[in-house]
Design a protein around this motif. Structure first.
Motif, PDB file in Angstrom:
ATOM      1  N   PHE A  30       0.681  -0.984   0.010  1.00 33.19           N
ATOM      2  CA  PHE A  30       0.078  -0.028  -0.192  1.00 33.19           C
ATOM      3  C   PHE A  30       0.835   1.265  -0.007  1.00 33.19           C
ATOM      4  O   PHE A  30       0.650   2.052  -0.950  1.00 33.19           O
ATOM      5  CB  PHE A  30      -0.974   0.145   1.428  1.00 33.19           C
ATOM      6  N   LEU A  31       1.801   1.292   0.897  1.00 35.14           N
ATOM      7  CA  LEU A  31       2.752   2.437   0.876  1.00 35.14           C
ATOM      8  C   LEU A  31       3.602   2.616  -0.264  1.00 35.14           C
ATOM      9  O   LEU A  31       3.493   3.918  -0.979  1.00 35.14           O
ATOM     10  CB  LEU A  31       3.870   2.409   2.168  1.00 35.14           C
ATOM     11  N   LEU A  32       4.190   1.609  -1.031  1.00 41.30           N
ATOM     12  CA  LEU A  32       4.836   1.540  -2.321  1.00 41.30           C
ATOM     13  C   LEU A  32       3.915   2.191  -3.477  1.00 41.30           C
ATOM     14  O   LEU A  32       4.332   2.964  -4.443  1.00 41.30           O
ATOM     15  CB  LEU A  32       5.467   0.611  -2.645  1.00 41.30           C
ATOM     16  N   ALA A  33       2.374   1.449  -3.184  1.00 44.33           N
ATOM     17  CA  ALA A  33       1.537   2.050  -4.308  1.00 44.33           C
ATOM     18  C   ALA A  33       1.174   3.356  -4.398  1.00 44.33           C
ATOM     19  O   ALA A  33       1.110   4.116  -5.442  1.00 44.33           O
ATOM     20  CB  ALA A  33       0.225   1.019  -4.146  1.00 44.33           C
ATOM     21  N   CYS A  34       1.071   4.077  -3.025  1.00 44.79           N
ATOM     22  CA  CYS A  34       0.653   5.518  -2.970  1.00 44.79           C
ATOM     23  C   CYS A  34       1.847   6.134  -3.418  1.00 44.79           C
ATOM     24  O   CYS A  34       1.605   7.336  -4.106  1.00 44.79           O
ATOM     25  CB  CYS A  34       0.174   5.667  -1.546  1.00 44.79           C
ATOM     26  N   THR A  35       3.113   5.890  -3.046  1.00 43.22           N
ATOM     27  CA  THR A  35       4.291   6.493  -3.577  1.00 43.22           C
ATOM     28  C   THR A  35       4.405   6.663  -5.251  1.00 43.22           C
ATOM     29  O   THR A  35       4.524   7.601  -5.663  1.00 43.22           O
ATOM     30  CB  THR A  35       5.562   5.787  -3.003  1.00 43.22           C
ATOM     31  N   GLY A  36       4.068   5.407  -5.620  1.00 43.52           N
ATOM     32  CA  GLY A  36       3.944   5.352  -7.067  1.00 43.52           C
ATOM     33  C   GLY A  36       3.125   6.251  -7.658  1.00 43.52           C
ATOM     34  O   GLY A  36       3.408   6.963  -8.838  1.00 43.52           O
ATOM     35  N   LEU A  37       1.797   6.100  -7.131  1.00 46.64           N
ATOM     36  CA  LEU A  37       0.797   7.099  -7.821  1.00 46.64           C
ATOM     37  C   LEU A  37       1.070   8.606  -7.642  1.00 46.64           C
ATOM     38  O   LEU A  37       0.990   9.410  -8.661  1.00 46.64           O
ATOM     39  CB  LEU A  37      -0.522   6.858  -7.115  1.00 46.64           C
ATOM     40  N   THR A  38       1.965   9.117  -6.476  1.00 50.33           N
ATOM     41  CA  THR A  38       2.179  10.394  -6.370  1.00 50.33           C
ATOM     42  C   THR A  38       3.037  10.828  -7.109  1.00 50.33           C
ATOM     43  O   THR A  38       3.090  12.052  -7.671  1.00 50.33           O
ATOM     44  CB  THR A  38       2.491  10.760  -4.811  1.00 50.33           C
ATOM     45  N   PHE A 300      11.148   0.097  -0.114  1.00 52.57           N
ATOM     46  CA  PHE A 300      11.497  -1.216  -0.611  1.00 52.57           C
ATOM     47  C   PHE A 300      12.102  -2.268   0.409  1.00 52.57           C
ATOM     48  O   PHE A 300      12.040  -3.602   0.269  1.00 52.57           O
ATOM     49  CB  PHE A 300      12.333  -0.908  -1.789  1.00 52.57           C
ATOM     50  N   SER A 301      12.997  -1.725   1.149  1.00 47.43           N
ATOM     51  CA  SER A 301      13.702  -2.468   2.367  1.00 47.43           C
ATOM     52  C   SER A 301      12.473  -3.447   3.228  1.00 47.43           C
ATOM     53  O   SER A 301      12.705  -4.295   3.553  1.00 47.43           O
ATOM     54  CB  SER A 301      14.526  -1.462   3.107  1.00 47.43           C
ATOM     55  N   PHE A 302      11.382  -2.545   3.466  1.00 44.33           N
ATOM     56  CA  PHE A 302      10.580  -3.001   4.474  1.00 44.33           C
ATOM     57  C   PHE A 302       9.992  -4.100   3.504  1.00 44.33           C
ATOM     58  O   PHE A 302       9.731  -5.302   4.282  1.00 44.33           O
ATOM     59  CB  PHE A 302       9.452  -2.167   4.626  1.00 44.33           C
ATOM     60  N   LEU A 303       9.526  -4.074   2.220  1.00 46.53           N
ATOM     61  CA  LEU A 303       9.077  -5.160   1.441  1.00 46.53           C
ATOM     62  C   LEU A 303      10.011  -6.401   1.202  1.00 46.53           C
ATOM     63  O   LEU A 303       9.167  -7.626   1.437  1.00 46.53           O
ATOM     64  CB  LEU A 303       8.768  -4.485   0.035  1.00 46.53           C
ATOM     65  N   ILE A 304      11.295  -6.174   1.043  1.00 45.09           N
ATOM     66  CA  ILE A 304      12.028  -7.101   0.846  1.00 45.09           C
ATOM     67  C   ILE A 304      12.385  -7.846   2.087  1.00 45.09           C
ATOM     68  O   ILE A 304      12.377  -8.981   2.324  1.00 45.09           O
ATOM     69  CB  ILE A 304      13.449  -6.452   0.495  1.00 45.09           C
ATOM     70  N   LEU A 305      12.537  -7.294   3.408  1.00 43.64           N
ATOM     71  CA  LEU A 305      12.481  -7.761   4.601  1.00 43.64           C
ATOM     72  C   LEU A 305      11.158  -8.928   4.832  1.00 43.64           C
ATOM     73  O   LEU A 305      11.502  -9.717   5.546  1.00 43.64           O
ATOM     74  CB  LEU A 305      12.897  -6.895   5.668  1.00 43.64           C
ATOM     75  N   ARG A 306      10.456  -8.346   4.615  1.00 42.84           N
ATOM     76  CA  ARG A 306       9.018  -8.993   4.759  1.00 42.84           C
ATOM     77  C   ARG A 306       8.806 -10.225   3.900  1.00 42.84           C
ATOM     78  O   ARG A 306       8.462 -11.311   4.450  1.00 42.84           O
ATOM     79  CB  ARG A 306       7.672  -8.099   4.773  1.00 42.84           C
ATOM     80  N   PHE A 354       6.308  -0.210  -8.956  1.00 42.51           N
ATOM     81  CA  PHE A 354       5.269   0.521  -8.428  1.00 42.51           C
ATOM     82  C   PHE A 354       5.335   2.018  -9.017  1.00 42.51           C
ATOM     83  O   PHE A 354       4.165   2.408  -8.852  1.00 42.51           O
ATOM     84  CB  PHE A 354       5.278   0.534  -6.797  1.00 42.51           C
ATOM     85  N   VAL A 355       6.468   2.241  -9.399  1.00 45.27           N
ATOM     86  CA  VAL A 355       6.661   3.727  -9.791  1.00 45.27           C
ATOM     87  C   VAL A 355       6.810   4.048 -11.211  1.00 45.27           C
ATOM     88  O   VAL A 355       5.935   4.801 -11.555  1.00 45.27           O
ATOM     89  CB  VAL A 355       8.075   4.289  -8.997  1.00 45.27           C
ATOM     90  N   SER A 356       7.440   3.120 -11.917  1.00 39.73           N
ATOM     91  CA  SER A 356       7.510   3.247 -13.504  1.00 39.73           C
ATOM     92  C   SER A 356       6.069   2.812 -14.222  1.00 39.73           C
ATOM     93  O   SER A 356       5.350   1.811 -13.784  1.00 39.73           O
ATOM     94  CB  SER A 356       8.552   2.304 -14.077  1.00 39.73           C
TER      95      SER A 356
END
Length: 384
Positions: A30-38, A300-306, A354-356
């Motif tokens: 959710f966080l990365l998706a919001c960042t990508g849209l912004t 991204f680090s949080f996603l990878i660690l999870r 998420f961003v490109s």
């Protein structure tokens, strides 16, 4: 009697579909998706339809993720061999009678025009995870050799197209599975050392290697040019070095806090090429600065660690290998994209997750996240 046959409310019937979803993983997405849209709105607001298309692609990826998350890992494993076989068959078809665009033969018309190499981003780790699952507890050196062959066939076909970026991603996903399957460090360290020595030699002898008229074996001319441009982009600042130079200028001009939302001058004066696709990190850096970059890297680090935590907790070897490979793919995507835009890696066509902007890349992202969520969900349902 009517009460006995009365259907439960829709929310009660839909509730099992959400049961077992991994909360931390969903939060990272959710966080990365919001960042990508912004970021897409900020850098692409004057690029007609780009934000709405990106939002649509992201919604499609979310739907794919939700559907795939309902499929148990055992069912996903049964798709490994047919999906890998289909992908390799399509790659061979591309090599024989594929569609050529801009000097690369990467597409084929099967009623619709598709790029089969994208299939291997999922099919490759699926196939290798299936292979090692079938040989759990009785692995021999020959099994690793067969796994290497299964990996090199599609990677070789993709490189022949040529498509260095996709071949590198498929190779990274396959190597991650082989590594997590228990490949000995004695076999890993020598190639790494040789690669580092080769890198140092290329940097040291750059003037001779990149001299006019000098051609390198194995690599295509454009691949050699990308490496030489990386080593010294100032040799052709208005030509081959333009992308790297403008990317570094944008990143540096952002400073700590950036120029502000929708305020990037390099971005909106169109000095940054492909500002909504491969080079969106440069545009994002200009507008949100080092602080924004640190937040993005933290996401991204949080996603990878999870993802690695899900791999460690998975109940089967197949699930562990698949979760580990998908997670490391996210790392490779992010590292390569940020690295090429920052001028520390050659420019290859690797999007920033998420961003490109990109429909096919977003579908692949949804599939990958769906598989990862399916693995996490299966473990949670067993524990409950």
């Amino acid at each position: 009697m009517s009460a006995v046959f009365e259907k439960p409310p829709l929310w009660q019937r839909a509730a099992p579909m959400f049961q077992g979803f991994d909360g931390p993983l969903a939060f990272a997405i959710f966080l990365l998706a919001c960042t990508g849209l912004t970021a897409m709105y900020s850098v692409g607001f004057d690029f007609s339809g780009r934000f709405t298309d990106h939002a649509r692609n992201m919604l499609l990826a979310g739907m794919i993720m939700f559907v795939v998350a309902q499929v148990p890992p055992q069912r996903l494993m049964s798709l490994a061999v047919p999906l890998y076989t289909l992908g390799v068959a399509l790659l061979i078809a591309v090599a024989i009678f594929g569609i050529t665009k801009k000097g690369a033969r990467r597409w084929i018309n099967v009623g619709v025009v598709i790029q089969p190499s994208e299939i291997l981003k999922i099919a490759m780790p699926l196939m290798l995870a299936w292979w090692f699952q079938k040989r759990e507890g009785q692995l021999r050196p020959l099994d690793y050799a067969v796994a290497g062959l299964l990996l090199l066939v599609p990677v070789g076909l993709i490189m022949k197209q040529p498509d260095l970026g996709t071949s590198m991603l498929v190779l990274a996903a396959g190597l991650a599975v082989i590594f997590f399957a228990g490949l000995s460090w004695k076999l890993i360290v020598p190639p790494v050392v040789i690669g580092l020595i080769g890198l140092v030699l290329v940097i040291a002898f750059e003037p001779q290697l990149c001299a006019e008229g000098n051609r390198w074996p194995v690599l295509h001319d454009y691949q050699q040019q990308r490496i030489c441009t990386l080593l010294d982009p100032s040799k052709d600042p208005l030509g081959k070095g333009f992308h790297i130079i403008q990317g570094m200028i944008a990143i540096g001009s952002g400073g700590f806090l950036g120029k502000g939302f929708m305020q990037g001058t390099q971005t909106h004066l169109e000095f940054i090429p492909e500002r909504t696709t491969d080079f969106i990190f440069a545009a994002y850096s200009e507008e949100f600065g080092l602080a924004g970059n640190l937040l993005l890297i933290a996401g991204f680090s949080f996603l990878i660690l999870r993802g690695l935590a899900i791999a460690l907790e998975a109940s089967t070897l197949f699930s562990r290998l698949m979760a580990g490979a998908i997670t490391m793919s996210f790392f490779v995507y992010a590292f390569v994209n940020m690295g090429m835009v920052s001028g520390i890696l050659p420019v290859v066509g690797v999007p920033l997750p998420f961003v490109s902007y990109g429909g096919t890349a977003m579908v692949t992202l949804g599939l990958s996240l769906g598989i990862l969520m399916s693995i996490a969900k299966a473990k949670r349902l067993v524990q409950s």
